[in-house]
Motif scaffolding. Structure first.
Motif, PDB file in Angstrom:
ATOM      1  N   HIS A 104      -6.796 -85.615-127.674  1.00  0.00           N
ATOM      2  CA  HIS A 104      -7.397 -86.863-128.157  1.00  0.00           C
ATOM      3  C   HIS A 104      -6.371 -87.934-128.496  1.00  0.00           C
ATOM      4  CE1 HIS A 104     -10.967 -88.960-129.672  1.00  0.00           C
ATOM      5  NE2 HIS A 104     -10.216 -89.391-130.681  1.00  0.00           N
ATOM      6  N   TYR A 105      -5.133 -87.536-128.800  1.00  0.00           N
ATOM      7  CA  TYR A 105      -4.136 -88.499-129.282  1.00  0.00           C
ATOM      8  C   TYR A 105      -2.912 -88.525-128.367  1.00  0.00           C
ATOM      9  CZ  TYR A 105      -6.809 -89.083-133.548  1.00  0.00           C
ATOM     10  OH  TYR A 105      -7.813 -89.381-134.445  1.00  0.00           O
ATOM     11  N   GLN A 106      -2.667 -89.687-127.791  1.00  0.00           N
ATOM     12  CA  GLN A 106      -1.557 -89.841-126.860  1.00  0.00           C
ATOM     13  C   GLN A 106      -0.204 -89.629-127.523  1.00  0.00           C
ATOM     14  OE1 GLN A 106      -2.022 -93.692-125.004  1.00  0.00           O
ATOM     15  NE2 GLN A 106      -3.524 -92.909-123.516  1.00  0.00           N
ATOM     16  N   GLU A 107      -0.116 -89.924-128.814  1.00  0.00           N
ATOM     17  CA  GLU A 107       1.154 -89.730-129.512  1.00  0.00           C
ATOM     18  C   GLU A 107       1.645 -88.290-129.364  1.00  0.00           C
ATOM     19  OE1 GLU A 107      -1.582 -91.197-130.726  1.00  0.00           O
ATOM     20  OE2 GLU A 107      -1.137 -92.405-132.508  1.00  0.00           O
ATOM     21  N   LEU A 108       0.721 -87.358-129.501  1.00  0.00           N
ATOM     22  CA  LEU A 108       1.086 -85.946-129.458  1.00  0.00           C
ATOM     23  C   LEU A 108       1.460 -85.503-128.048  1.00  0.00           C
ATOM     24  CD1 LEU A 108      -1.691 -84.422-131.767  1.00  0.00           C
ATOM     25  CD2 LEU A 108       0.493 -85.480-132.415  1.00  0.00           C
ATOM     26  N   GLN A 109       0.889 -86.149-127.058  1.00  0.00           N
ATOM     27  CA  GLN A 109       1.075 -85.731-125.670  1.00  0.00           C
ATOM     28  C   GLN A 109       2.465 -86.049-125.123  1.00  0.00           C
ATOM     29  OE1 GLN A 109      -2.293 -87.457-123.558  1.00  0.00           O
ATOM     30  NE2 GLN A 109      -3.696 -86.671-125.116  1.00  0.00           N
ATOM     31  N   GLN A 110       3.282 -86.685-125.931  1.00  0.00           N
ATOM     32  CA  GLN A 110       4.676 -86.911-125.539  1.00  0.00           C
ATOM     33  C   GLN A 110       5.497 -85.625-125.639  1.00  0.00           C
ATOM     34  OE1 GLN A 110       6.388 -90.626-127.278  1.00  0.00           O
ATOM     35  NE2 GLN A 110       4.325 -90.965-128.072  1.00  0.00           N
ATOM     36  N   VAL A 111       4.910 -84.605-126.268  1.00  0.00           N
ATOM     37  CA  VAL A 111       5.574 -83.316-126.450  1.00  0.00           C
ATOM     38  C   VAL A 111       4.718 -82.246-125.772  1.00  0.00           C
ATOM     39  CG1 VAL A 111       6.358 -81.625-128.153  1.00  0.00           C
ATOM     40  CG2 VAL A 111       6.477 -84.071-128.680  1.00  0.00           C
ATOM     41  N   PRO A 112       5.296 -81.295-125.038  1.00  0.00           N
ATOM     42  CA  PRO A 112       4.504 -80.206-124.452  1.00  0.00           C
ATOM     43  C   PRO A 112       3.707 -79.475-125.523  1.00  0.00           C
ATOM     44  CG  PRO A 112       6.705 -80.202-123.519  1.00  0.00           C
ATOM     45  CD  PRO A 112       6.727 -81.210-124.648  1.00  0.00           C
ATOM     46  N   ILE A 113       2.482 -79.106-125.203  1.00  0.00           N
ATOM     47  CA  ILE A 113       1.573 -78.512-126.184  1.00  0.00           C
ATOM     48  C   ILE A 113       2.145 -77.254-126.829  1.00  0.00           C
ATOM     49  CG2 ILE A 113       0.340 -77.272-124.348  1.00  0.00           C
ATOM     50  CD1 ILE A 113      -1.243 -78.550-127.634  1.00  0.00           C
ATOM     51  N   ASP A 114       2.842 -76.417-126.056  1.00  0.00           N
ATOM     52  CA  ASP A 114       3.376 -75.188-126.644  1.00  0.00           C
ATOM     53  C   ASP A 114       4.456 -75.481-127.674  1.00  0.00           C
ATOM     54  OD1 ASP A 114       5.026 -76.102-124.596  1.00  0.00           O
ATOM     55  OD2 ASP A 114       5.759 -74.108-124.078  1.00  0.00           O
ATOM     56  N   GLN A 115       5.277 -76.507-127.404  1.00  0.00           N
ATOM     57  CA  GLN A 115       6.303 -76.904-128.374  1.00  0.00           C
ATOM     58  C   GLN A 115       5.659 -77.493-129.628  1.00  0.00           C
ATOM     59  OE1 GLN A 115       9.572 -79.256-126.818  1.00  0.00           O
ATOM     60  NE2 GLN A 115       9.481 -78.200-124.823  1.00  0.00           N
ATOM     61  N   TRP A 116       4.624 -78.310-129.395  1.00  0.00           N
ATOM     62  CA  TRP A 116       3.919 -78.903-130.544  1.00  0.00           C
ATOM     63  C   TRP A 116       3.343 -77.817-131.453  1.00  0.00           C
ATOM     64  CZ3 TRP A 116       3.053 -82.876-133.596  1.00  0.00           C
ATOM     65  CH2 TRP A 116       1.942 -82.818-134.443  1.00  0.00           C
TER      66      TRP A 116
END
Length: 236
Positions: free
Chosen positions: A31-43
């Motif tokens: 839902h949030y593009q800010e978070l998508q700058q980082v791979p989901i597994d790392q996040w």
């Protein structure tokens, strides 16, 4: 000796918190593009570290619940040098999403229904009062258990001795007649053992070694991964 009172933990014992958290995190990430700058597994890996440290600080009374709630997304985003302007909004979105995914741990509902019909049963859970009470309602826990103890009402988190003292008084039976069923080694097994209770460690959803964290001085009276095994242990 069979227990005359059984307390259950809630998250990752009766309610599958890990599954709900994972699904809510993926929904929030999408839902949030800010978070998508980082791979989901790392996040997810970094969030877990940040959240764990914040809960430890909360347990030591170093921060309050509001700081915990506002900091877990903000601090994780700061680790990746992401824009934190909407971190509070993101945290609220996550919590709303998390509530959509609450489900029973496999086998837990039928076993709790049977156990509570034979032995008086209650709940002790850490967590925030409003959230935990919503979980009670979602799973209709009140049909099976009383009392429902949220440690925020007591003022200390498990494994603080006062939590188990209050719970013992509420149960109205001798300490040695109480069994506590939970997933956290430090909060549930160590806390229960220190209180003079019997303990049953549910390990299906957790990393046992990580949960034990090097503690080899304490053992649960019973360890299980399948709720049917708990019935066998209780001879019900």
């Amino acid at each position: 000796m069979k227990p005359s009172f059984i307390y259950f933990d809630l998250d990752n014992t009766l309610l599958d918190h890990i599954s709900a958290e994972g699904k809510a995190q993926h929904s929030t990430y999408d839902h949030y593009q800010e978070l998508q700058q980082v791979p989901i597994d790392q996040w997810l890996k970094q969030y877990q570290v940040v959240n764990h440290l914040l809960w430890e600080s909360y347990q030591r009374d170093e921060i309050d619940r509001y700081e915990l709630q506002s900091a877990r997304f903000r601090n994780t985003m700061e680790k990746f040098e992401l824009d934190t302007a909407r971190s509070e909004e993101i945290g609220k979105y996550y919590m709303n999403s998390y509530r959509e995914y609450w489900t029973w741990v496999d086998g837990a509902q039928s076993v709790l229904k049977l156990v509570s019909s034979k032995v008086k049963s209650g709940i002790i859970t850490n967590g925030f009062k409003e959230t935990q009470e919503l979980k009670f309602d979602k799973l209709n826990i009140k049909e099976y258990c009383s009392p429902l103890l949220v440690t925020e009402d007591i003022g200390k988190l498990k494994p603080h001795p006062i939590v188990f003292d209050v719970a013992t008084e509420k149960a109205g039976v001798p300490r040695e007649e109480i069994l506590y069923v939970g997933d956290s080694f430090s909060s549930d097994i160590v806390g229960g053992n220190n209180a003079g209770w019997k303990t049953a460690w549910f390990t299906a959803l957790i990393d046992k070694e990580a949960s034990r964290n090097g503690n080899t001085d304490v053992s649960a009276d019973f360890e299980f991964e399948d709720f049917e095994d708990l019935l066998n242990y209780l001879d019900l």
